[in-house]
Enzyme design. Structure first.
Site, mmCIF file in Angstrom:
data_model
loop_
_atom_site.group_PDB
_atom_site.id
_atom_site.type_symbol
_atom_site.label_atom_id
_atom_site.label_comp_id
_atom_site.label_asym_id
_atom_site.label_seq_id
_atom_site.Cartn_x
_atom_site.Cartn_y
_atom_site.Cartn_z
ATOM 1 N N HIS A 69 -9.029 -6.610 4.298
ATOM 2 C CA HIS A 69 -8.631 -5.893 5.512
ATOM 3 C C HIS A 69 -9.899 -5.509 6.247
ATOM 4 O O HIS A 69 -10.666 -4.679 5.748
ATOM 5 C CB HIS A 69 -7.844 -4.622 5.157
ATOM 6 N N TRP B 33 0.866 -1.188 0.000
ATOM 7 C CA TRP B 33 0.000 0.000 0.000
ATOM 8 C C TRP B 33 0.897 1.230 0.000
ATOM 9 O O TRP B 33 1.867 1.292 0.768
ATOM 10 C CB TRP B 33 -0.923 0.052 1.230
ATOM 11 N N LYS C 18 -7.011 2.628 -2.395
ATOM 12 C CA LYS C 18 -7.581 3.571 -1.435
ATOM 13 C C LYS C 18 -8.324 4.659 -2.204
ATOM 14 O O LYS C 18 -8.026 4.923 -3.363
ATOM 15 C CB LYS C 18 -6.449 4.186 -0.592
ATOM 16 N N ASP D 63 -10.222 4.158 10.578
ATOM 17 C CA ASP D 63 -9.560 3.008 11.200
ATOM 18 C C ASP D 63 -10.016 2.745 12.633
ATOM 19 O O ASP D 63 -9.205 2.402 13.488
ATOM 20 C CB ASP D 63 -8.034 3.163 11.137
ATOM 21 N N ASP E 262 -12.020 7.281 6.375
ATOM 22 C CA ASP E 262 -11.159 6.131 6.633
ATOM 23 C C ASP E 262 -10.502 6.280 8.001
ATOM 24 O O ASP E 262 -9.298 6.492 8.117
ATOM 25 C CB ASP E 262 -10.103 6.050 5.521
HETATM 26 MN MN LIG Z 1 -5.624 -1.660 4.911
#
Ligand SMILES: [Mn+2]
Length: 414
Positions: free
Chosen positions: A281, A182, A223, A291, A289
């Site tokens: 994921h 990534w 992303k 998390d 985003d």
């Molecule tokens: Mn990820």
């Protein structure tokens, strides 16, 4: 256990075998990310930049791990509180170089020797990630797609040494090591050239993925946007979907990397027509985003139910990706890992054939009715039974163990 025996009978009436579901749910590996333990800091001696490439752990709850020993100590405790098969997922910045600064393009397998020894002693496998962020040469916001060939080739070399390390991990521990790529590359605003960076990114990946390495399974993660790359992300979904298909590498879908109302679950039956495997994921975006710690949500259930309905659970590679620095990090891990395992078990208890048959017969009210009734079946009893068989705390009993660990271990990390 009488409660479980009752639940077993209830599911049997639906044509669902709870014994088989428990066994399969325990056997599916979940790869536990190391970066929740230390808020994505890593062990490098940074020379100036703390820029983390559009990701950010917020909060300053005490007790984050500060070195490999503390991180592994956290892992050990977490593993004692979660049921089933697990793997450990490392980033390159978790290299242990004995205090000696080692460039990202000079990392070697020996810098992960302590991780490999630990994994071998725990009988778990390692997964890996190059760290294409939090580095002076990532400060411009571009890495593998950088216009400056000197900077671009640095990151290509980083990718190559990481693949060699991943292959070494696989050979040391047996099986495969999944290495996920990534990058943060992108532009903040009004990007005038969206073409050249993507062309350069294709070329960079083609170079760094060129050699086939024993045990090294490469995945690429898309992303939608990041902090500082709101306008343009080079490695978009379309970019990586096409790249993975044309180059035969694994595609990674992160639940936080799409529009907030977009269904990740609905993508699976399309992508997996063409892709043998898929890296998932599990994460929890909140408005963006963010998390957040994964919880047992509709979104999470939908992803695993969809995989089960396509008989594709065994083609999925399951990994966690979240980090919350505002709460006890052991608690963050346990909640996220248990939620993911719950969603896997829930999927395996789905009366798929019954529902699909009703749909085929046009009995859609019956199908909807069953789906509603399904929601209040005694799932909790089957989940408790799974935990009990895995010799981990049942129900909320893990919370007091987390508190003990905080008192005995985490509170001394100041
Ligand atoms: Mn990820």
């Amino acid at each position: 256990m009488p409660v479980y025996n009752h639940a077993k009978q209830v599911y049997a009436d639906w044509g669902v075998d709870t014994e088989a579901a428990i066994q399969r749910a325990l056997a599916l590996p979940i790869s536990i990310h190391c970066w929740q333990s230390d808020d994505v800091n890593g062990f490098e001696t940074h020379d100036g930049t703390t820029d983390s490439g559009g990701i950010m752990a917020t909060g300053n709850y005490p007790g984050r791990s500060r070195n490999g020993d503390e991180l592994r100590q956290d892992y050990d405790r977490v593993l004692s509180l979660v049921p089933g098969e697990h793997r450990a997922n490392l980033h390159a910045i978790y290299a242990e170089t004995g205090g000696k600064p080692v460039g990202r393009d000079e990392l070697e397998l020996e810098h992960f020797a302590r991780w490999i020894d630990w994994a071998a002693s725990k009988k778990i496998k390692l997964d890996f990630n190059p760290t294409y962020f939090a580095h002076p040469l990532a400060a411009s916001g571009y890495t593998l797609s950088h216009a400056d060939p000197v900077i671009q080739s640095f990151w290509i070399r980083h990718g190559i040494v990481c693949r060699t390390i991943a292959s070494g991990m696989a050979q040391a521990l047996g099986g495969e090591c999944v290495i996920n790529h990534w990058i943060p590359d992108g532009g903040k605003d009004a990007t005038a050239d969206r073409w050249s960076p993507r062309k350069r990114l294709v070329e960079a990946y083609d170079e760094l993925l060129n050699e086939s390495l024993v045990g090294c399974t490469d995945a690429v993660e898309s992303k939608l946007f990041g902090l500082g790359s709101e306008d343009y992300v080079v490695g978009s979904f379309e970019f990586y979907l096409s790249y993975a298909l044309s180059r035969k590498v694994v595609l990674c879908l992160d639940m936080g990397h799409f529009h907030p109302t977009e269904s990740i679950a609905d993508k699976l039956s399309s992508i997996m027509q063409y892709q043998d495997r898929l890296l998932m994921h599990t994460s929890r975006p909140m408005r963006w985003d963010s998390d957040h710690v994964v919880v047992y949500s509709d979104d999470l259930r939908a992803v695993f139910t969809e995989l089960q309905r396509g008989d594709a659970l065994d083609r999925a590679i399951v990994a966690l990706d979240f980090f919350d620095a505002s709460i006890n990090r052991i608690g963050a891990y346990v909640v996220g890992i248990r939620a993911t395992r719950k969603a896997i078990l829930n999927a395996l208890l789905d009366p798929t054939l019954t529902l699909q048959k009703l749909e085929l017969e046009g009995k859609n009210a019956q199908k909807l009715g069953l789906m509603e009734e399904l929601k209040t079946l005694p799932f909790g009893a089957v989940w408790d039974e799974l935990c009990s068989r895995a010799n981990v705390p049942v129900g909320k009993a893990w919370i007091s163990e987390m508190e003990c660990y905080e008192k005995e271990v985490l509170s001394s990390r100041t």
